[in-house]
Design a protein around this motif. Structure first.
Motif, PDB file in Angstrom:
ATOM      1  N   LYS A 113       0.822  -1.263  -0.004  1.00  0.00           N
ATOM      2  CA  LYS A 113       0.006   0.046   0.034  1.00  0.00           C
ATOM      3  C   LYS A 113       0.826   1.205   0.102  1.00  0.00           C
ATOM      4  N   GLY A 114       2.159   0.910   0.062  1.00  0.00           N
ATOM      5  CA  GLY A 114       3.003   2.497   0.160  1.00  0.00           C
ATOM      6  C   GLY A 114       3.151   2.862   1.394  1.00  0.00           C
ATOM      7  N   ASP A 115       2.841   2.289   2.497  1.00  0.00           N
ATOM      8  CA  ASP A 115       2.788   2.599   4.045  1.00  0.00           C
ATOM      9  C   ASP A 115       4.326   3.087   4.413  1.00  0.00           C
ATOM     10  N   TYR A 116       5.262   2.398   3.783  1.00  0.00           N
ATOM     11  CA  TYR A 116       6.574   2.532   4.020  1.00  0.00           C
ATOM     12  C   TYR A 116       7.542   2.067   2.879  1.00  0.00           C
ATOM     13  N   GLY A 117       8.705   2.453   2.583  1.00  0.00           N
ATOM     14  CA  GLY A 117       9.410   1.887   1.535  1.00  0.00           C
ATOM     15  C   GLY A 117      10.605   1.107   1.913  1.00  0.00           C
ATOM     16  N   PRO A 118      11.319   0.629   0.896  1.00  0.00           N
ATOM     17  CA  PRO A 118      12.364  -0.521   1.287  1.00  0.00           C
ATOM     18  C   PRO A 118      13.220  -0.236   2.340  1.00  0.00           C
ATOM     19  N   PHE A 143      13.142  -0.575  -6.469  1.00  0.00           N
ATOM     20  CA  PHE A 143      12.761  -1.529  -5.182  1.00  0.00           C
ATOM     21  C   PHE A 143      11.458  -0.991  -4.631  1.00  0.00           C
ATOM     22  N   GLU A 144      11.180   0.297  -4.528  1.00  0.00           N
ATOM     23  CA  GLU A 144      10.221   0.714  -4.038  1.00  0.00           C
ATOM     24  C   GLU A 144       8.877   0.507  -4.852  1.00  0.00           C
ATOM     25  N   ALA A 145       9.034   0.484  -6.176  1.00  0.00           N
ATOM     26  CA  ALA A 145       8.162   0.098  -7.164  1.00  0.00           C
ATOM     27  C   ALA A 145       7.698  -1.207  -7.207  1.00  0.00           C
ATOM     28  N   LEU A 148       5.555  -1.928  -4.145  1.00  0.00           N
ATOM     29  CA  LEU A 148       4.213  -1.505  -4.569  1.00  0.00           C
ATOM     30  C   LEU A 148       3.379  -2.428  -5.402  1.00  0.00           C
ATOM     31  N   LEU A 149       4.086  -3.187  -6.267  1.00  0.00           N
ATOM     32  CA  LEU A 149       3.694  -4.110  -7.056  1.00  0.00           C
ATOM     33  C   LEU A 149       2.837  -5.330  -6.626  1.00  0.00           C
ATOM     34  N   VAL A 150       3.597  -5.481  -5.116  1.00  0.00           N
ATOM     35  CA  VAL A 150       2.837  -6.599  -4.285  1.00  0.00           C
ATOM     36  C   VAL A 150       1.483  -6.339  -4.249  1.00  0.00           C
ATOM     37  N   GLY A 151       1.175  -5.047  -3.955  1.00  0.00           N
ATOM     38  CA  GLY A 151      -0.006  -4.473  -3.445  1.00  0.00           C
ATOM     39  C   GLY A 151      -1.075  -4.241  -4.681  1.00  0.00           C
ATOM     40  N   GLN A 152      -0.655  -4.164  -6.004  1.00  0.00           N
ATOM     41  CA  GLN A 152      -1.088  -4.077  -7.191  1.00  0.00           C
ATOM     42  C   GLN A 152      -1.894  -5.407  -7.691  1.00  0.00           C
ATOM     43  N   VAL A 153      -1.331  -6.409  -7.246  1.00  0.00           N
ATOM     44  CA  VAL A 153      -1.676  -8.052  -7.746  1.00  0.00           C
ATOM     45  C   VAL A 153      -2.702  -8.647  -6.798  1.00  0.00           C
ATOM     46  N   PRO A 154      -3.810  -8.755  -6.991  1.00  0.00           N
ATOM     47  CA  PRO A 154      -4.675  -9.302  -6.113  1.00  0.00           C
ATOM     48  C   PRO A 154      -4.359 -10.585  -5.556  1.00  0.00           C
TER      49      PRO A 154
END
Length: 162
Positions: A113-118, A143-145, A148-154
């Motif tokens: 969700k982007g609550d914090y970065g790597p 790395f941050e992208a 975020l990808l983890v949150g983009q894949v249901p």
């Protein structure tokens, strides 16, 4: 009623977060990200140990190490393209080239969700990480992208295979 039935059927078809089907969808999502494909196209993707690709293995700590999935990233057409996403196939990881990352389901959700970065995730032990750390530090934007990808894949919170 038909719409509700379709919604329920779609929810049932959603794979568990970090199941092999999820990893396949994550690979497809990687290839839609200019930040990942172009941002990692230089030195990062060339450091492949001579095997033609890098391996990223992921799992959810609370589901156990046996739930690892694998992404393979290779240089194609001047980009760092995901060429495989699915079940773990690489038995021996090269710590100078490849990456293994794991966190609890809740932490993956927060990072997705982007609550914090790597940097914060690693500094506070929220993301366990093995691999070339200095290399990773040099590509913090991608790395941050990736996180975020983890949150983009249901994906459902059920443990893969469980």
């Amino acid at each position: 009623a038909a719409a509700l039935a379709l919604t329920c059927a779609a929810a049932e078809a959603e794979p568990a977060l970090m199941a092999p089907d999820w990893a396949q969808a994550a690979c497809q999502q990687w290839n839609r990200s200019a930040t990942l494909m172009e941002g990692l196209a230089g030195e990062w993707i060339r450091n492949d140990g001579g095997k033609g690709h890098k391996v990223i293995q992921l799992y959810r700590s609370d589901c156990g190490e046996s739930s690892r999935v694998e992404l393979r990233i290779g240089a194609q057409d001047g980009k760092a393209r995901c060429i495989y996403g699915g079940k773990r196939e690489t038995a021996t990881m090269n710590a100078g080239v490849d990456y293994t990352m794991h966190a609890t389901t809740a932490r993956w959700g927060e990072m997705g969700k982007g609550d914090y970065g790597p940097m914060r995730a690693m500094m506070f032990g929220r993301l366990e990480f093995t691999g070339p750390k200095m290399e990773a530090m040099g590509v913090m934007g991608p790395f941050e992208a990736f996180l975020l990808l983890v949150g983009q894949v249901p994906g459902t919170p059920a443990c893969p295979g469980g």
